[in-house]
Design an enzyme around this catalytic site. Structure first.
Site, short mmCIF file in Angstrom:
data_model
loop_
_atom_site.label_atom_id
_atom_site.label_comp_id
_atom_site.label_asym_id
_atom_site.label_seq_id
_atom_site.Cartn_x
_atom_site.Cartn_y
_atom_site.Cartn_z
CB SER A 219 -0.86 0.15 1.30
OG SER A 219 -0.02 -0.01 2.58
CE LYS B 236 -3.44 1.29 4.75
NZ LYS B 236 -3.43 0.81 3.32
#
Length: 799
Positions: free
Chosen positions: A706, A749
């Site tokens: 990511s 996140k």
């Protein structure tokens, strides 16, 4: 001869084994002239014979002085025995007349101040006159010689008999070392043999002194033989008594076992365990047994009746039957299907968690309509401190079921789940049945806490044992090794909790209905603090009835400046710190301010632990902010890139990175090289400069794809010299074609970015659906930009 036995003694308490000298001819091997006057060394409880070597610890001051002076002179001393060994300071009248002239072979000064000497007997002597008694005894002596043998044929036979008798005594004496008989056989000098055996004789001091005083060696041998015969008879008698005692003990043990058997036969007709057996039968009458369990119980109770309570197997059978009686079998609590009440209980105990509450209410609705639906196996997955375990308790309260928690963290033995064979010492049923026994209900809500932290080693794999427990198709016949029967677990509502789904084995994960619990937004934490944490801490610190307020703004400051977590455990600790301080103020002054301000929080908790200013200072070319998912929730991370001249185009990666992350960095570098002109970068720069990528907090392992677009942005920023836009974070995987792919953990996140004070996030357009699941009120003020390729990322990110 080179035989020695070193056993110590003292002049006061002598326990010794004389030492055989290096030369058996101890009387004649030294032609040293013997003076007419010698210092005397009195011994309390032994007699020294010619040729024999003794170690002596000298304790009396007179004796120490005597041996010290003698050792400095000719090393000769006259050794005599005391008539009475109890006399501490002997006078002339306490000493015998005949003794042995001894040579001091060695004088040793001990660390404690004492003196030890090793002396060897030389010749017998007679004290003619005591010439001095200070500082020690001195005497005028005359040397005694043994009378010569006229006929040695009888004497040789006597010596042989002495050897044989002494050997027999050694064999019958368990405390005598076996080496003694070997030494005895190897002594060839008859005179020394007599003296050596005399020294080791277990006789009185008077008898040994009488042996020393005999001048004729043959007569001395005859007396010694008589003494040896007496000692041999004593040793044989002692041995006989010992054997007889042992035989009597064996007979007593045999009689004991027979008596016990007779006692057991008598008690078959009605003994000590009748009351216990009758009580068990009475309990069993009211049980709702399955057929197999009923048969096994009756067989066990019949076996117990035939056993005596003192036998080892009695407790095994008794405990097994006791477990069968304690298990609820077909006893179930009645579920409450009031959906409104259930929703009210869930909302009261936990704020938010809408998806989970909906799933629980759906399950209750189906159960209410159908009645016999098999319980699902739910698994709550999320970071620590968000209420996974306490949610299980709320579910039990909502449907009026018993609640039990089984902690699986660190479990490494399969027997903890399935139980041990009951024949083992200390055997117990497994944790599952123990919990059922404890709740006295066959349909409790059972929390399997920390299922992702189950161990796996040579003792077994507990997660494999859990496969049967957590399979709705199999757990109606769960087999416990201790119970040795199948038990129905299909009505139990199992709820597992975990932090990291990756640590659960695939087969076990397939049996679980996964429900993701993400971290809390600041707004949710404020509500949780107001509804649950503050009332709990006020009560815990004795401030329940004291009126004061903490505003939402102050709570937000505590959350933003003093915590960085997905859950609320750290927030709970910070509130506890504030309550302790307020309790102290109230106890001291008797009152509190009506409102706790932000300034008060700073005084109590100190300066802010976390600040958003770091994103301003970090805003330089080559630095980008990424978003990461961890098992404790979302987090932000910096990616720093720099180039160095005079290089060869090498790429160095540091910061404890995993293989996937390293591959993402290589992919980003390759994409930039192939598209250098497109982004205004000199292609030759890649061959002339080395590139170093570092991600801080090197002690923390980092991995995953990511960070791909963040790595790419940091590299582009470094090569172009353009800074990344401030307060900007990004997450997404990159391909060699420059495409941006979706990643997981979006809610964690995004909330981490919000907590950290960031203002904009770049992510893949395919992740838009994940953002829509987040309550928009929680991410108010946070701009989220969706992209499909790296061109869009760089256009937005580089200022």
């Amino acid at each position: 001869m080179n035989h020695k036995l070193f056993l110590g003694g003292s002049e006061e308490e002598m326990e010794f084994m004389p030492i055989i000298p290096l030369n058996e001819d101890g009387e004649n091997n030294d032609e040293q002239e013997i003076p007419a006057e010698l210092p005397l060394l009195p011994l309390r409880n032994t007699v020294l014979f010619p040729g024999v070597v003794l170690p002596i610890t000298v304790g009396r001051d007179k004796s120490i002085k005597a041996v010290t002076d003698a050792y400095r002179a000719d090393k000769l001393v006259g050794v005599v025995s005391q008539k009475d060994s109890n006399v501490e300071e002997p006078t002339v009248s306490d000493l015998v007349d005949i003794g042995t002239i001894a040579k001091i072979v060695k004088l040793i000064k001990m660390p404690d101040g004492g003196t030890t000497i090793i002396i060897q007997g030389k010749k017998r002597f007679k004290t003619e006159e005591i010439t001095s008694d200070e500082p020690y005894f001195k005497a005028r002596i005359s040397v005694l010689e043994d009378e010569p043998l006229t006929d040695d044929s009888d004497f040789a036979a006597m010596v042989g008999s002495i050897k044989e008798l002494a050997g027999q005594i050694i064999q019958l004496s368990p405390n005598m070392p076996s080496e003694a008989s070997i030494i005895l056989k190897n002594i060839e000098n008859p005179a020394f043999l007599i003296h050596f055996v005399s020294s080791n004789l277990n006789s009185t001091l008077v008898e040994k002194q009488r042996l020393l005083e005999i001048n004729n060696i043959k007569a001395r041998a005859e007396v010694l033989m008589n003494l040896l015969h007496t000692e041999l008879q004593y040793a044989e008698l002692k041995n006989k008594v010992t054997n007889k005692t042992r035989a009597e003990l064996d007979k007593q043990q045999k009689d004991y076992f027979l008596q016990q058997q007779m006692k057991a036969i008598k008690e078959e007709l009605g003994g000590e365990n009748v009351a216990e057996v009758n009580e068990m039968r009475k309990k069993a009458e009211g049980k709702k047994w399955p057929v197999a369990a009923k048969e096994m119980f009756h067989k066990g109770i019949e076996k117990l009746e035939r056993m005596h309570p003192s036998t080892p197997d009695y407790s095994v059978v008794y405990n097994h039957l006791d477990l069968m009686l304690d298990l609820p079998w077909n006893d179930y609590t009645k579920d409450q299907y009031d959906l409104k009440k259930a929703k009210k209980v869930l909302d009261h105990d936990h704020y938010g968690m809408g998806k989970i509450k909906e799933r629980i209410l759906e399950y209750l609705a189906v159960l209410k309509l159908k009645g016999d639906m098999k319980s699902p196996i739910l698994c709550f997955v999320g970071p620590p401190g968000i209420g996974k375990t306490s949610l299980g308790k709320s579910i039990a309260n909502a449907i009026s079921r018993k609640y039990v928690r089984v902690s699986l963290g660190g479990l490494h033995d399969e027997s903890e789940i399935r139980g041990h064979r009951k024949t083992y010492i200390g055997a117990m049923p497994g944790r599952i049945l123990q919990s059922i026994r404890k709740t006295k209900s066959s349909n409790p809500v059972m929390i399997l806490d920390e299922i992702d932290k189950v161990g796996n080693d040579f003792r077994g794999d507990p997660s494999s044992a859990l496969l049967e427990v957590l399979d709705p198709e199999q757990n109606n016949n769960f087999y416990d090794n201790y119970l040795e029967l199948e038990y129905d677990l299909s009505k139990v509502l199992f709820i597992a909790t975990a932090n990291n789904l990756q640590n659960i084995s695939p087969a076990l994960r397939d049996r679980l209905e996964i429900i993701d619990l993400s971290g809390y937004a600041i707004e949710e934490k404020i509500e949780i603090a107001k509804r649950h944490l503050l009332p709990k801490q006020k009560e815990a610190h004795g401030l329940k009835d004291v009126n004061f307020k903490i505003s939402d703004a102050v709570l937000e400051k505590i959350i933003a400046d003093y915590t960085r977590e997905s859950g609320v455990r750290d927030l709970d600790r910070q509130l506890a710190s504030i309550m302790r301080n307020l309790a102290r103020q109230y106890a001291t002054k008797g009152k509190l301010k009506p409102t706790i301000s932000a300034g008060d929080v700073t005084k109590i908790l100190g300066k802010s632990r976390f600040s958003n200013e770091m994103y301003k200072t970090a805003n330089m070319a080559g630095v980008a902010v990424g978003l990461a998912w961890t098992y404790v929730g979302g987090d932000i991370l910096f990616i720093e890139t720099t180039t160095s001249d005079n290089g060869k185009g090498e790429l160095k990666l540091t910061g404890n990175l995993g293989n996937v992350m390293k591959e993402s960095a290589t992919t980003a570098m390759t994409y930039l090289q192939s598209n250098a002109k497109k982004y205004g970068i000199d292609p030759e720069i890649f061959t002339k400069k080395n590139v170093h990528i570092h991600i801080p907090e090197g002690a923390t392992p980092k991995d995953g794809p990511s960070a791909g677009i963040t790595l790419m942005t940091a590299l582009a920023s470094s090569f172009t010299g353009k800074r990344v836009k401030p307060y900007l974070a990004m997450t997404g995987e990159i391909t060699l074609r420059g495409q941006v792919l979706p990643v997981g953990g979006i809610k964690e996140k995004v909330l981490a970015a919000k907590r950290a004070g960031l203002k904009e996030i770049i992510m893949c357009s395919l992740n838009e659906k994940d953002v829509q699941e987040i309550d928009q009120a929680f991410i108010k003020g946070l701009k989220i930009s969706y992209v499909k390729n790296m061109q869009q990322v760089l256009d937005m990110a580089l200022a």
